[in-house]
Design an enzyme around this catalytic site. Sequence first.
Site, PDB file in Angstrom:
ATOM      1  CD  GLU A 126      -2.991  -1.150   2.235  1.00  0.00           C
ATOM      2  OE1 GLU A 126      -4.100  -1.656   2.031  1.00  0.00           O
ATOM      3  OE2 GLU A 126      -2.684  -0.645   3.345  1.00  0.00           O
ATOM      4  CD  GLU A 165      -3.690  -5.938   2.714  1.00  0.00           C
ATOM      5  OE1 GLU A 165      -4.552  -5.284   3.351  1.00  0.00           O
ATOM      6  OE2 GLU A 165      -2.469  -5.695   2.772  1.00  0.00           O
TER       7      GLU A 165
END
Length: 486
Positions: A192, A385
Amino acid sequence: MYKTDFPHSFPKDFLWGGATAANQIEGAFDVDGKKLTTAEVVKKATDRKTFTMSDVTKESIKEAIADPGVDNYPKRRGIDFYHHYEEDIKLFSEMGFKAFRLSLAWARIFPTGLEEKPNEKGLAFYDKVFATCKKYNIEPVVTLSHYEMPLELTLKHNGWADRKVIEHFTRYTKVVFERYRGIVKYWMTFNEINAASAGFIGTGAIDAHLTSKEQLQLRYQAVHHQFIASAIAVKQLHEIDPNATIGCMLARMQTYPATAKPADVRAAQVNDQLNLFFTDVQVRGEYPEFMNRYFKENGVTLEFAPGDVELLKEGVVDYLSFSYYMTTVSAADDKINQTLGNFAIGGPNPYLESSDWGWQIDPVGLRIALNELWDRYRVPLFIVENGLGAVDEIAEDGKIHDDYRIDYLRKHIEQMKLAIGDGVDLMGYTTWGPIDLISASTSEMSKRYGFIYVDQDDDGNGTLNRMPKDSFYWYKKVIASNGEEL
């Protein structure tokens, strides 16, 4: 190319599995030469809506260093994967996992990040983890940096704010690429990477004392250094192990206009651009033009070293991976009520339900995200995710009946299948938290994602025994049927 039909099922080689992070599962924070990381000096939150990862100061780090325990810093204990990895991976294999996403603890291999030679005991641990994955025919999908770095790099360089950290990082990446050549086929650089815009969690740089303008300058300079480090790592891997692939990773912040007002549509477009800026650089190999205006209007001036422009072009990733949990709405009126989740900030959508933690649930948004990312980049996509954090309770029969988790995942997988029918090249799906772990944002244990229950509470009490939930057996059927039996 025009075809008379479209895909109706998941690819035969689809990578079904689950995803974790070293600092949320491993524990053993001071074992076998490992030293503290940035994740292990962040105090646990006092409530489930307090995000503590960006509130780090020099004083709070001194306090953390002086505290040798795990009570205030649960990421130091994790769920003791360090000593349970064989049991846990065996359970993953029982579900039929094709892939297991995990991250390496940089400080387990280079304890301070400054060493010239790696810590052999740290590498030996991952040797054993990967050997266990191979035993069960599970492909490791390895993140090089997942919200942590050796704390010493923060103390000496203020994390990624200093370009010198690139050298330390690429020394580490070269070592692990060589060590695991032919063993790890799938790598990712930064988890991320857009978390850098939230501060310490992504940059390892202390900036809580700065003005908002100064923070913006520091954070974007830090992420530029990460872009360069990522590009170098891509080139390293392609030279060391041409059969392996390496991707970037984005927290996809899908957003919708709050209304059909052009100003709201423009607000959503701007938020979308600021989110996709990160993958524009890593997939396309250059800074997008729309950031020129953003940087100018916000007083950001980036320092490029000679050769940076060429490096970014040469070090583009092979695939784009991303997390997807929720969507928000954007409005030109910045007074709109905010909803929080995974450091995304936006307005609530009245058409969506929310989790116990206020994260809005939007399966269709995943199909939208997949189509938009595929249309923009035309590289393989990987959902690494996606999951539901919830309070799980053991029923009177001694089992955990998490139908709510099954319902959440089923609806998202249905939308993935539709996106594949739309023409999206989707290579895999690793749900977040296949086993209960320490929350990234609050360091609590009661926010559970797993198919496997871990007997540990927020204070660290419990046996650490592992127990499959109802979702464990459901996901096993999903994988066995390659997504046909939901």
